[in-house]
Design an enzyme around this catalytic site. Structure first.
Site, PDB file in Angstrom:
ATOM      1  N   SER A   5       1.365 -12.075  -5.753  1.00 39.48           N
ATOM      2  CA  SER A   5       2.396 -10.956  -5.548  1.00 39.48           C
ATOM      3  C   SER A   5       3.594 -12.029  -5.468  1.00 39.48           C
ATOM      4  O   SER A   5       3.508 -13.168  -5.299  1.00 39.48           O
ATOM      5  CB  SER A   5       2.348 -10.380  -4.199  1.00 39.48           C
ATOM      6  OG  SER A   5       2.899 -10.963  -3.260  1.00 39.48           O
ATOM      7  N   LYS A   6       4.738 -11.057  -5.997  1.00 39.75           N
ATOM      8  CA  LYS A   6       6.001 -11.905  -6.117  1.00 39.75           C
ATOM      9  C   LYS A   6       6.277 -12.440  -4.540  1.00 39.75           C
ATOM     10  O   LYS A   6       6.861 -13.454  -4.547  1.00 39.75           O
ATOM     11  CB  LYS A   6       7.013 -10.858  -6.339  1.00 39.75           C
ATOM     12  CG  LYS A   6       8.364 -11.341  -6.655  1.00 39.75           C
ATOM     13  CD  LYS A   6       9.286 -10.233  -6.911  1.00 39.75           C
ATOM     14  CE  LYS A   6      10.647 -10.811  -7.266  1.00 39.75           C
ATOM     15  NZ  LYS A   6      11.727  -9.834  -7.440  1.00 39.75           N
ATOM     16  N   ARG A   7       5.932 -11.634  -3.712  1.00 35.74           N
ATOM     17  CA  ARG A   7       6.238 -12.232  -2.244  1.00 35.74           C
ATOM     18  C   ARG A   7       5.623 -13.211  -1.907  1.00 35.74           C
ATOM     19  O   ARG A   7       6.350 -14.275  -1.169  1.00 35.74           O
ATOM     20  CB  ARG A   7       5.751 -10.969  -1.379  1.00 35.74           C
ATOM     21  CG  ARG A   7       7.108 -10.415  -0.350  1.00 35.74           C
ATOM     22  CD  ARG A   7       6.717  -9.241   0.547  1.00 35.74           C
ATOM     23  NE  ARG A   7       6.361  -8.331  -0.358  1.00 35.74           N
ATOM     24  CZ  ARG A   7       5.392  -7.326   0.010  1.00 35.74           C
ATOM     25  NH1 ARG A   7       4.607  -7.320   1.044  1.00 35.74           N
ATOM     26  NH2 ARG A   7       4.990  -6.429  -0.690  1.00 35.74           N
TER      27      ARG A   7
END
Ligand code: GLU
Length: 472
Positions: free
Chosen positions: A248-250
């Site tokens: 995920s981007k996070r």
């Protein structure tokens, strides 16, 4: 049946690898059946709007060769293809759905609804407006009172549906949330817009992440209320960073753009992600997009999560780099040279040396750094048992090589190689006793891309002689 599939990204300014993989499977399902691949921009969540984000979507798809048959920029029979341009449609259908009993007007303020949810620890919102008669509710709407359209779920028992990947699925109607379909500002939620659009755009297969499985019965209720046929569902497993974490981007994980910036070729990324969750049923691993179009079968999609394995991608990228026509590789490599090479060298020779030896384009700056700056090295590097050299032999060989090379008119890998071999023969030395020390003197490194003559050809005559004189 000719399939019609759609890629429906939200313009987040970021092409997540999992999203690109979904787009690829959608594209392949359409193309394998001779059907159409549609691009639809889901921008109704205005809070998430990012400037320039649609261009990232267009550019990514174009770069990998996944051309769409209908979309915002090229139009089609079922436009507009940007959700924020379809608001009147959603509004019309939301009111129709209320009339059909699939939804109701709700006048609770957002905070009332949120409060109840919080208090009840996210247990289903029990909407007091459900008890209003349609007549009464319509009067309040007509009087200008703010409202939302909320889905009505009055079924008991289990919802069932079939998914191509996961088979028959059952979910209790009780677990479904009577969520908002049309917000008070007239914008639809994803949960409503996706159904309206997929129906109006004649989508046959909906491919999306398996996180949408639990909401699917809600979508089916909407199809049912309108008397429409739901699409074929193809839910795909998540792309994971490891057994526990989603990519995920996070977590700062790679997007398509990040991978390209790290020196991966778009075709290699596409090939790799095709296999990340799909199994061709053969040993073949290298597929062009055209080959995928001919081979893809959604029945071979995997249920289990796929782990993004950068080592495998690196290997595959290396295969793609080696398979590039030389001129194409050289063009890409040349851009990398600009980032670290100020010295005038024979860049084409350098590309010849590097193409078989690198896995990503970013390897170039590391592997070829010695071309720009000769690293400091110790005389011990000249000691090599197999080559029968030591520092003393090395100095002697290098001293003999200098005048021989100085006299060389043609400066090519072959002519340099012949010249150094002649130096060995004429002086009773083994080839390795000349070639090895010359290579060390030119690079300061034990392992190098290419041998002495290849590197000398890259460096050019003058720099070669300078480095040899420094070592002699
Ligand atoms: N806009 C949604 C997303 O980006 C699309 C999901 C779907 O394909 O229906 O996740």
């Amino acid at each position: 049946m000719k399939a019609r599939t759609r890629f429906a990204p939200s313009p987040t300014g970021y092409m997540h690898i999992g999203n690109l993989r979904t787009a690829l499977y959608e594209y392949l399902i359409a193309k394998a059946s001779g059907g159409d691949f549609i691009l639809r921009i889901e921008d109704t969540d205005q809070k998430r709007y990012v400037e320039g984000a649609t261009d990232i979507i267009y550019n990514t798809l174009k770069t990998v060769g996944m051309n769409w048959d209908e979309g915002p920029d090229i139009g089609g029979n079922y436009g507009p293809y940007i959700q924020s341009e379809r608001l009147p449609l959603y509004q019309e259908y939301a009111h129709k759905l209320v009339e059909l009993g699939g939804a109701h007007y709700c006048f609770c303020s957002k905070s009332e609804a949120d409060e109840q949810k919080d208090e009840e620890m996210n247990i289903k919102f029990k909407d007091p407006c459900l008890h209003l008669s349609l007549e009464e509710a319509k009067k309040r709407v007509a009087a200008g009172e703010p409202y939302v359209v909320r889905q009505t779920i009055n079924k008991k028992g289990k919802a069932t549906f079939n998914d191509v990947v996961y088979g028959d699925i059952e979910i209790d109607y009780d677990e479904l949330d009577e969520g908002v379909l049309l917000k008070s500002d007239g914008f639809p939620t994803y949960n409503f817009a996706n159904v309206i659009d997929d129906h109006l755009m004649h989508i046959t297969h909906v491919v999306r992440g398996n996180e949408y499985i639990s909401s699917t019965p809600k979508y089916n209720l909407i199809y049912e209320a309108f008397g429409w046929t739901p699409p074929i569902y193809v839910h795909v497993a998540q792309v994971m960073k490891d057994a526990q974490h989603k990519l995920s981007k996070r977590n700062g994980d790679a997007s398509f753009q990040d991978l390209v910036a790290k020196g991966y070729l778009p075709e290699a990324i596409l090939n790799y992600i095709a296999l990340l969750g799909w199994n061709p049923g053969t040993e073949q691993e290298i597929f062009s997009l055209k080959e995928l179009e001919q081979t893809f079968d959604e029945k071979r999609l995997n249920k289990s999560p796929a782990i993004f394995d950068i080592t495998k991608l690196k290997w595959m990228n290396g295969c793609y780099i080696r398979a590039l026509p030389f001129e194409e590789f050289h063009k890409l490599a040349d851009k990398e040279y600009d980032t670290f090479l100020t010295r005038e060298v024979n860049r084409k020779e350098l590309s010849k040396v590097l193409q078989p030896r690198i896995e990503t384009l970013k390897d170039i700056a590391t592997i070829a750094a010695f071309i720009e700056t000769l690293p400091a090295y110790s005389d011990e590097l000249f000691i090599n048992k197999k080559m029968k050299t030591d520092a003393e032999i090395a100095k002697k060989s290098i001293a003999l090589a200098i005048p021989a090379l100085e006299g060389l008119n043609e400066w090519t890998n072959e002519s340099i190689f012949e010249c150094l071999k002649a130096v060995a023969v004429e002086n009773g030395l083994k080839n390795g006793q000349v070639l090895y020390p010359v290579r060390i003197a030119l690079t300061g490194l034990e392992t190098t891309p290419g041998g002495a003559s290849e590197i000398a050809a890259v460096l050019g005559k003058q720099e070669t002689l300078t480095r040899l004189k420094q070592a002699a």
